[in-house]
Design an enzyme around this catalytic site. Structure first.
Site, PDB file in Angstrom:
ATOM      1  N   GLU A 172      11.876  19.230   7.949  1.00 56.14           N
ATOM      2  CA  GLU A 172      12.274  18.283   8.998  1.00 56.14           C
ATOM      3  C   GLU A 172      13.715  17.821   8.808  1.00 56.14           C
ATOM      4  O   GLU A 172      13.987  16.622   8.647  1.00 56.14           O
ATOM      5  CB  GLU A 172      11.323  17.083   9.021  1.00 56.14           C
ATOM      6  N   GLU A 364       3.278  22.322  10.757  1.00 55.70           N
ATOM      7  CA  GLU A 364       2.542  21.065  10.566  1.00 55.70           C
ATOM      8  C   GLU A 364       1.971  20.615  11.890  1.00 55.70           C
ATOM      9  O   GLU A 364       2.677  20.633  12.903  1.00 55.70           O
ATOM     10  CB  GLU A 364       3.450  19.928  10.076  1.00 55.70           C
TER      11      GLU A 364
HETATM   12  C1  BGP Z   1       5.892  14.927   8.345  1.00 59.40           C
HETATM   13  C2  BGP Z   1       6.192  15.326   6.922  1.00 59.40           C
HETATM   14  C3  BGP Z   1       5.040  15.486   6.013  1.00 59.40           C
HETATM   15  C4  BGP Z   1       3.814  14.692   6.364  1.00 59.40           C
HETATM   16  C5  BGP Z   1       3.608  14.467   7.839  1.00 59.40           C
HETATM   17  C6  BGP Z   1       2.585  13.427   8.191  1.00 59.40           C
HETATM   18  O1  BGP Z   1       6.891  14.113   8.862  1.00 59.40           O
HETATM   19  O2  BGP Z   1       6.902  16.555   6.890  1.00 59.40           O
HETATM   20  O3  BGP Z   1       5.489  15.390   4.703  1.00 59.40           O
HETATM   21  O4  BGP Z   1       3.494  13.712   5.521  1.00 59.40           O
HETATM   22  O5  BGP Z   1       4.772  14.131   8.507  1.00 59.40           O
HETATM   23  O6  BGP Z   1       3.150  12.154   8.057  1.00 59.40           O
HETATM   24  P1  BGP Z   1       2.424  10.995   7.281  1.00 59.40           P
HETATM   25  O7  BGP Z   1       2.129  11.551   5.927  1.00 59.40           O
HETATM   26  O8  BGP Z   1       3.399   9.896   7.236  1.00 59.40           O
HETATM   27  O9  BGP Z   1       1.222  10.688   8.068  1.00 59.40           O
END
Ligand code: BGP
Length: 471
Positions: A172, A364
């Site tokens: 990201e 993701e």
């Molecule tokens: C993205 C990241 C991840 C992950 C995901 C979910 O922004 O790349 O590392 O964690 O989000 O977010 P969160 O864990 O805050 O729910």
């Protein structure tokens, strides 16, 4: 809805080292920025690691990787995305020689994946810059980071040649706009960071990404090297042209990252934005050629949510983790306030493919929810029908996008095994098909249990998505 996925579609799951490995000091690992972020992105970092930081132990993947990968194999994963913790390989980040013990750990992890025919996909830098680089150099603000990162990237490209083919340079990368410390290892507090420093840091990351792409291709021409962006389609809140234009500008703040990675140059709108901010990027000879000649093979992106944009500063704020924007009245939200928008994924896939005609990879996607562990005749489990529903609705849209003509290589759900959340640093927000017995207060046995979604996803993979049509 008719369902179609290509025969070799790469189904799998995704994780990141700092959110699940634990063993934060074992076998010579140095500290990373995450080791001093016990409260996630909202709170300032602590001076030293503190016991309340769940990431220090994570879910102990470092010692349980065999069991976990066996469970991924049981679901039929064809690809498994994880990251390498930079501070396991170069504990401070600026050493000349890598830490052999750290390299050996990932040999074991990748060998274990390959044993089951699972392709590893590696994020080179996933929110885990060595802390020393943040505190001594101010992270990516300093040009010397390019050299440190490329030495690290070259080390792992060489070491895992033939084992790892899919790579992502920065997780990201656009999130540095909102979370400079977590994303860019920039120690200067966000409120004090000037636009000049921020965009200079971004330039360094973009050049480093292109250089890593060059190195990776030279070491193994079979390598597929991609960028990774936080994918967040934005809609104008109203048809008022002011909102439409505002929306385009906001969208470009993110698109500029993939534009540079794919097209190899700073777009005109980006130059204008920098000019208007009074920012002049310090470029060195060769930077522009590097960007131009070493563009990415594919675009990886995360997708959780969409946003609305309004030129009216009074419009209601959206919530969510990183990006701003305002609330979409047509969408429901998760318990953590993220708008749920399956159609947005089809829109994003089509938008990116129309713009670039490059292969895409959803690296993701998923639902963060507070799961309840219940007893069943087969042992403890979670009846996570809400997660199945969320994933199913998104996958149906993915399949439509593929039928729209989008070239999509694969799909890895986020947090395929429960892990510590990035934005809030808690265990309670779970994404997994596998439940991990660990709680926000740090208690729990770390035992793993298959949720209902585990069997559902296994079936999705086994039928190459066809079961989505019937259910
Ligand atoms: C993205 C990241 C991840 C992950 C995901 C979910 O922004 O790349 O590392 O964690 O989000 O977010 P969160 O864990 O805050 O729910």
């Amino acid at each position: 809805m008719s369902v179609y996925f290509p025969k070799n579609f790469l189904w799998g799951g995704a994780t990141a080292a700092n959110q699940y490995e634990g063993a934060y000091r074992e076998d010579g690992k140095g500290l990373s920025v995450q080791d001093v972020m016990p409260r996630g992105i909202m709170a300032p970092p602590t001076a030293e690691p503190t016991e309340d930081n769940l990431k220090l132990q994570g879910i102990d993947f470092y010692h349980r990787y065999r069991e976990d990968i066996r469970l991924f194999a049981e679901m039929g994963f064809r690809v498994y995305r994880t990251s390498i913790a930079w501070s396991r390989i170069f504990p401070n980040g600026d050493e000349e020689e890598p830490n052999e013990k750290g390299l050996e750990f990932y040999d074991r992890v990748f060998d274990e994946c390959l044993k089951y025919g699972i392709q590893p996909m590696v994020t080179i830098s996933h929110y885990e810059t060595p802390l020393h680089l943040a505190r001594t150099y101010d992270g990516w603000v300093d040009r010397r980071m390019i050299g440190f990162y490329c030495r690290y990237a070259e080390t792992i490209f060489r070491r895992y040649r033939g084992k790892v083919k899919y790579w992502l340079t920065f997780n990201e990368i656009n999130s540095v706009l909102e979370a400079p410390f977590m994303s860019g290892g920039i120690a200067t507090p966000k409120e004090e960071l000037t636009d000049g420093q921020l965009y200079q840091a971004i330039h360094h990351e973009l050049v480093a990404s292109a250089m890593a792409t060059k190195i990776g291709h030279e070491i193994d021409p079979e390598n597929k090297i991609g960028c990774m962006v936080l994918g967040m389609p934005t809609y104008p809140l109203t048809p008022n042209p002011e909102d439409v234009w505002y929306n385009l500008q906001e969208d470009r703040k993110n698109l500029m990252f993939s534009d540079v990675h794919v097209r190899g140059y700073y777009p005109g709108y980006m130059k204008r934005m920098l000019r208007e901010k009074g920012v002049e990027i310090a470029m060195e000879p060769g930077d522009e050629e590097m960007l131009r000649e070493h563009t990415v093979d594919y675009i990886g992106f995360s997708y959780y949510s969409s946003l609305c944009q309004s030129a009216d500063p009074e419009a209601e704020a959206a919530g969510g983790n990183l990006m701003g924007g305002c609330k979409n009245p047509y969408l429901k939200k998760t318990d953590w306030g993220w708008a749920i928008d399956p159609k947005g994924l089809r829109i994003l896939l089509n938008t990116l493919y129309d713009r670039y005609q490059k292969p895409l990879f959803i690296v993701e996607n998923g639902l963060g929810a507070a799961d309840l562990l219940v007893d069943s005749p087969d042992g403890p489990t979670v009846e996570d029908d809400y997660r199945i529903q969320y994933l199913k609705e998104h996958l149906l849209e993915v399949s439509q996008a593929i039928q729209d003509g989008v070239e999509l290589w694969g799909y890895t759900t986020w947090g395929c095994i429960d892990l510590v959340s990035a934005s809030t640093a808690e265990m309670k927000k779970r994404y997994g098909f596998i439940y991990v017995d660990r709680n926000n207060d740090g208690t729990g046995t770390l035992a793993r249990y298959r949720k209902k979604s585990f069997f559902w996803y296994k079936n999705v993979i086994e039928t190459n998505g066809q079961c989505l049509e019937e259910s």
